[in-house]
Design an enzyme around this catalytic site. Structure first.
Site, mmCIF file in Angstrom:
data_model
loop_
_atom_site.group_PDB
_atom_site.id
_atom_site.type_symbol
_atom_site.label_atom_id
_atom_site.label_comp_id
_atom_site.label_asym_id
_atom_site.label_seq_id
_atom_site.Cartn_x
_atom_site.Cartn_y
_atom_site.Cartn_z
ATOM 1 C CE LYS A 11 61.052 107.731 61.404
ATOM 2 N NZ LYS A 11 60.158 107.432 60.386
ATOM 3 C CD GLU B 84 57.596 108.642 52.970
ATOM 4 O OE1 GLU B 84 58.687 109.208 53.011
ATOM 5 O OE2 GLU B 84 57.389 107.504 53.438
ATOM 6 C CG ASP C 209 59.816 104.053 58.349
ATOM 7 O OD1 ASP C 209 60.613 104.450 59.215
ATOM 8 O OD2 ASP C 209 59.759 104.530 57.202
ATOM 9 C CG HIS D 224 55.621 109.875 61.916
ATOM 10 N ND1 HIS D 224 56.449 110.431 62.854
ATOM 11 C CD2 HIS D 224 56.417 109.571 60.859
ATOM 12 C CE1 HIS D 224 57.684 110.458 62.389
ATOM 13 N NE2 HIS D 224 57.695 109.936 61.188
#
Lengths: 513, 307
Positions: free
Chosen positions: A175, A243, A262, A267
């Site tokens: 990705k 994160e 992103d 995901h």
């Protein structure tokens, strides 16, 4: 006694009942573009070594690095050696290492250098002759997406992409697969011009994680959960990937991309598909893909995006005892950027199973802590035969699948507080992967690299899934692009106030993971 | 932490375990199986060590029963090891004597984990019929280790005669990586039948016999075991084919060289498996190993053995 016949399809030494026998890839080699990158050093090279250590790589396996550095084979071998020593999961064994090192090659060149690709072709052919890699090679493109067309073009031009009749060539891409639907299609056109679809492996390393595969086991191997897995019992689902770090060294890449492209596009939407899909007939790639595609194409966006999405940028603050800078003050970063570092969206799924059950997806940088989890929050019991004051501490039942860290499953339910009153409070029941199974489950990349060499595609998203994900995300990012500056949030918190407001509008709150 | 409980009962040991868990959470949750080790005093420490290693992949309760004299009067000395002294497992060593040894099943009964599979392991000599042993009869999986027995080849043949689903031998687990290499080796063109098989290696190493038995049963061709004095484990496997043999050669016990006509030699590291690695693999699956049954019962009698 006539000896047993052996054909390409039938090997008498293999038997579905023989569950001990690991599948070793056939003779093959791996070529990595962008070997000097972080991913390559921290994940790919250690994963290759770990596979070798587990005895899963073919004899004579070859690892070729391609980069601009002026290195000889030995210099590159040293780099791999250091990366392996520092990051490999399994213990370092001299014999395994020496074996692997014999097959390490390095080709120096830049992506526009035709001569370098010519050298690469010669190197690969020499490996076939010396090491017996049999013409089977996988090309791992650990390079910025902008370089894809160039590298793929060179692979075609130099003849590296072509294979002999009974050999294969495969390409592995990471990705991001584009930054919107149009660019994803463009990228795909470039790759599929050179490689047939079954030779293209798109890596979403989340799908290689044990816990993500465990999601399927929890759902489809048990009688306990699936009957509750629908709109009759589920109130809503929260999928979080948080994160605690900032953008760090990815400033150049991150501007204009942002959290949604992103993380959510790949995901989180993949996790959503696995949580929400129907039971596939088998776990073969086409069946699994069909179910994922079905559910992704049933996803509906909220009508009023302003009310049901949220975005933010982290601001300078103290985080966990450390002073951190804000997103706009990050070194080498565009101080005017409207790129979001936090994104939250509500999605609905239009099918019988999920009608009326919102899926809330959120992701961000510099949040409270590093965690990825899927929380299935159940409805409240329709009737509580207790005095209301005694159940005030009882929340919704929830099943939480922790993807990382501390992989496991938590079930939250009410229990009586010891004492004379019938007071009920939430408690949790916990399954920790690390308690019940191996301390060291394989890294996602080990599984994925092995699958590439075996040509086994179930864990790789297909072109169609990628395009569907962009179709979901594009209207949201287009809407945000017109909204100006994202709302700031203090680093180390769980996102901007608008994220909480978005949940409050639906009468819900975010779980604190 | 090591707790000694001299002259006790297993019920008392169990109470102590529960208290330990209440007090300090010293005993983690999530044990997946009970491993009962039936061995001599001399094997206790090596067995516990291997089991502790294995427990990192399979958290388990390990119960070691070691006879302390069959003629003596009934007495049980127990030792509990938890925390750093027990890897990711909890270890209970029971030294029993006299009549207690007649009923090992009821001796260990209070200590078995509820609703979890029982695996029994004989690190050296084993009963002729493991499934008829009192503890063996309760277990879902019975692990023997013919390689270290007094007469390995004879023991393996005996086990073949008494096989019951759930039996397995560590010599078979030591074959797995060889089998994976062999399976991958015949999978390449030219696809040709194998006409004969030869396995060479250490005298008395039963992995050779099982590997040859597997190959003969699966490839339907004659198989020969050649014992080489001074060799260590399996040193060479030769698969004869019309176009020339595939040879897997491991003279030093570390690196295998695969050679076949018309192709460059290919090498790969294949170190001799340690006891704990074999045990880890054995604990990975708890259902009967049907391939092992085929190999032991059907394949083994067909193998020709050359001393």
């Amino acid at each position: 006694m006539r000896p047993a016949k052996i054909t390409a399809e039938h090997n008498p030494l293999r038997d579905p009942l023989d569950l001990r026998l690991p599948r070793i890839a056939g003779p093959s080699g791996l070529v990595i573009f962008g070997v000097t990158g972080d991913l390559s050093r921290k994940k790919l090279m250690p994963a290759v070594y770990d596979l070798a250590n587990r005895g899963l790589l073919p004899p004579g396996f070859a690892l070729t690095g391609f980069a601009r550095r002026d290195w000889a084979d030995q210099d590159f071998a040293q780099v791999v050696h250091d990366a392996v020593k520092e990051h490999a999961r399994t213990p370092f064994r001299e014999a395994t290492w020496r074996q692997l090192a014999e097959g390490i090659r390095f080709v120096q060149g830049s992506f526009d250098d035709e001569a370098a690709f010519e050298t690469l072709r010669e190197t690969v052919e020499k490996l076939d002759a010396e090491r017996g890699t049999g013409g089977n090679h996988a090309f791992y493109l650990s390079v910025p997406p902008a370089a894809f067309p160039l590298v793929v073009g060179q692979l075609a031009k130099s003849g590296l992409a072509r294979s002999e009749a009974d050999a294969w060539r495969r390409v592995v891409i990471e990705k991001p697969f584009g930054h919107d639907l149009a660019s994803a299609r463009e990228l795909d056109a470039v790759v599929s011009e050179v490689f047939p679809p079954e030779s293209v492996f798109r890596i979403d390393h989340y799908l290689g994680k044990e816990t993500v595969q465990n999601l399927l086991a929890v759902r489809f191997a048990n009688q306990l959960f699936e009957p509750l897995w629908n709109a009759n019992y589920v109130d809503h689902v929260q999928i979080t990937m948080a994160e605690d770090i900032g953008i760090g060294g990815r400033a150049g890449y991150y501007d204009g991309i942002g959290a949604a492209r992103d993380v959510i596009q790949n995901h989180l939407l993949q996790l959503l598909a696995l949580v929400a899909m129907e039971e596939p007939r088998t776990f073969d790639a086409p069946e699994l893909r069909a179910e994922k595609i079905k559910v992704l194409s049933s996803v509906r966006l909220p009508r009023d995006l302003a009310k049901h999405t949220a975005r933010g940028q982290y601001a300078a603050s103290w985080q966990g005892g450390e002073r951190v800078v804000g997103f706009l003050e990050e070194e080498g970063f565009n101080p005017e950027s409207t790129t979001e570092t936090f994104a939250a969206v509500r999605l609905d799924i239009d099918n019988r199973r999920w009608a009326g059950v919102p899926f809330y997806l959120r992701t961000g940088k510099r949040l409270g802590r590093r965690v990825t989890e899927v929380a299935v929050v159940f409805k409240k019991a329709p009737h509580l035969p207790f005095e209301s004051s005694l159940t005030s501490e009882l929340g919704n039942n929830a099943l939480v699948i922790r993807v990382q860290p501390d992989e496991g499953v938590t079930l939250r339910f009410g229990a009586k507080v010891p004492g004379t009153a019938m007071q009920v409070r939430d408690v949790t029941m916990d399954f920790g992967y690390g308690h019940s199974f191996t301390e060291s489950s394989p890294e996602a990349y080990e599984r994925l690299i092995l699958d590439v060499l075996l040509g086994d595609p179930p864990l790789f998203p297909t072109r169609e899934e990628v395009e569907l994900s962009w179709e979901i995300l594009d209207p949201i990012t287009a809407f945000w692009a017109k909204q100006g500056q994202p709302e700031p949030y203090a680093s180390g918190t769980w996102g901007p106030p608008s994220a909480d407001a978005m949940m409050a509008r639906d009468g819900r709150t975010w779980r604190r993971p | 932490m090591i707790i000694d409980m001299p002259d006790t009962t297993t019920n008392a040991v169990n109470k102590r375990l529960v208290r330990l868990r209440d007090e300090g959470g010293a005993v983690a949750l999530g044990r997946v199986l009970t491993l009962v080790v039936l061995c001599d005093e001399r094997d206790v420490e090596t067995a516990v060590e291997a089991a502790n290693d294995a427990s990192r992949e399979h958290p388990c309760r390990v119960i070691v029963v070691a006879p302390a004299g069959a003629d003596a009067e009934a007495r049980l000395d127990a030792q509990i090891r938890v925390g750093g002294d027990a890897g990711a497992s909890e270890v209970i060593v029971l030294r029993a004597s006299g009549p207690l040894l007649v009923r090992t099943d009821t001796l260990v009964m209070p200590l078995l984990l509820p609703d979890a599979p029982i695996v029994v392991w004989w690190p050296r000599e084993a009963p002729d019929a493991p499934s008829k042993d009192p503890v063996g009869a309760m277990a879902t999986r019975r692990i023997t280790d013919s390689k270290v027995a007094q007469d390995p080849v004879k023991m393996l043949r005996t086990l073949g005669g008494t096989y019951a689903p759930g039996d397995t031998d560590l010599a078979w687990a030591r074959d797995t990586l060889w089998r994976a290499l062999l399976a991958a080796a015949v999978e390449q063109p030219p696809y040709e039948p194998v006409t004969a098989v030869r396995v060479e290696g250490e005298a008395g190493h039963t992995s050779l016999d099982l590997l040859a038995a597997w190959l003969t049963a699966r490839l339907r061709c004659p198989a020969k075991v050649v014992r080489v004095p001074g060799a260590e484990a399996i040193t060479k496997v030769v698969l004869e084919r019309k176009s020339g043999p595939i040879v897997l050669d491991r003279p030093d016990g570390r690196i295998v060289t695969i050679s076949q006509p018309g192709k460059p030699d290919r090498r790969i590291a294949l170190p001799i498996r340690s006891l704990s690695e074999a045990l880890v693999e054995e604990l990975r699956r708890l259902d009967p190993d049907e391939i092992y049954e085929e190999v032991l019962v059907k394949g083994l009698p067909q193998v020709e053995s050359v001393a």
